[in-house]
Design an enzyme around this catalytic site. Structure first.
Site, short mmCIF file in Angstrom:
data_model
loop_
_atom_site.label_atom_id
_atom_site.label_comp_id
_atom_site.label_asym_id
_atom_site.label_seq_id
_atom_site.Cartn_x
_atom_site.Cartn_y
_atom_site.Cartn_z
N TYR A 197 41.68 39.47 54.82
CA TYR A 197 41.14 38.80 53.64
C TYR A 197 40.45 37.50 54.05
CZ TYR A 197 40.98 36.84 48.91
OH TYR A 197 40.56 36.31 47.71
N THR B 126 45.89 36.62 38.01
CA THR B 126 45.33 37.97 37.96
C THR B 126 46.38 38.95 38.47
OG1 THR B 126 44.45 37.84 40.22
CG2 THR B 126 43.01 37.08 38.42
N VAL C 127 44.60 32.23 40.98
CA VAL C 127 44.20 32.55 39.62
C VAL C 127 45.15 33.61 39.07
CG1 VAL C 127 42.33 33.31 38.10
CG2 VAL C 127 41.81 32.04 40.21
N ASN D 126 31.47 40.19 42.58
CA ASN D 126 32.81 39.66 42.35
C ASN D 126 33.92 40.57 42.87
OD1 ASN D 126 34.92 38.00 40.75
ND2 ASN D 126 35.14 40.08 39.94
N VAL E 225 31.69 49.53 45.07
CA VAL E 225 30.78 48.58 45.71
C VAL E 225 30.79 48.68 47.23
CG1 VAL E 225 30.83 46.95 43.79
CG2 VAL E 225 32.47 46.70 45.69
#
Length: 259
Positions: free
Chosen positions: A148, A183, A181, A84, A58
């Site tokens: 980030y 992940t 989350v 996402n 992406v």
């Protein structure tokens, strides 16, 4: 938006939040294209749930254009594009320019590329939906992760701009802003005992995020907040910025995260 029968594209669909969205959207009756740089991973997810798979980077605009062209040729006009995919390495100003640029391309420019590719068709039809995974870091900040935080703030700004500019022409936008989350990304970060202490008690599962997304899309909310407390933090930030900054500095010091 009701997902049944809709054509949906999800980037970063081979694992984590993206995988959770792919699985949930298919279960809701959507026709889904799952895209990821990790071709084997996204192929497996797609095979398991009956979605289509596409390998794409992406951060490369031609790959995003190719993804949109593929989805439309196979399934028809895209109703919902979920930008996402993202990366979140820790580090501050000392990170090299190449690292900053890569994070910028994936966390921010990929949203630009998706909007460029999707909006002409959506505007011509007078309808379309863009979902951008921003993270709570885009509303607040992420301790110990400068690039980030900066790129996620930029992604939120883009989502706001698209909503303001095209909202009266049938374009809907939501910004997904979860906190912690369960992940692979979080598991890597939680290897640091201080970070593990920070996230303990506020980590949710991918399925919880997917549920919040489905409800948020139904209500067409701009901010989708799987962690309700993020709204409170955001309100405190807006009402007394200096106090919020001081509190964040104290939290950073207590966790030993100074860079």
């Amino acid at each position: 938006m009701e997902l049944a029968g809709k054509v949906v594209v999800v980037t970063g669909g081979g694992n984590g939040i993206g995988e959770g969205l792919v699985r949930r959207f298919v279960s809701e009756g959507a026709k889904v294209v799952a895209a990821d740089l990790a071709g084997d991973a996204v192929d497996q997810v797609a095979d398991e749930v009956g979605a289509l798979a596409f390998t794409a980077d992406v951060s490369v605009e031609s790959d995003v254009i190719g993804l949109v062209d593929y989805a439309e040729s196979e399934l028809g006009p895209i109703d919902l594009f979920c930008s996402n995919a993202g990366i979140g390495p820790s580090g501050g100003l000392e990170m090299g320019n190449d690292t900053w640029q890569k994070i910028w391309e994936i966390n921010t420019m990929s949203h630009v590329y998706a909007a460029r590719a999707c909006l002409p068709g959506m505007l011509a039809r007078g309808e379309g939906y863009l979902l951008q995974t921003v993270s709570a870091a885009g509303l607040l900040t992420n301790l110990g992760a400068a690039a980030y935080s900066v790129t996620k703030h930029a992604a939120l700004g883009l989502a706001e701009w698209i909503s303001v500019t095209y909202g009266d022409r049938g374009i809907k936008v939501s910004a997904l802003c979860p906190q912690f989350v369960q992940t692979d990304l979080l598991r890597d970060l939680a290897g640091d005992p201080a970070v593990a202490q920070w996230v303990r008690g506020s980590t949710i599962e991918v399925a919880d995020v997917a549920e919040a997304v489905v409800r948020g899309l139904e209500e067409e909310r701009f901010l989708i907040l799987p962690h309700p407390e993020v709204e409170t933090f955001f309100q405190r930030k807006a009402s007394d910025y200096d106090r919020w900054l001081a509190g964040m500095r104290k939290l950073q010091a207590s966790l030993g995260l100074e860079i």
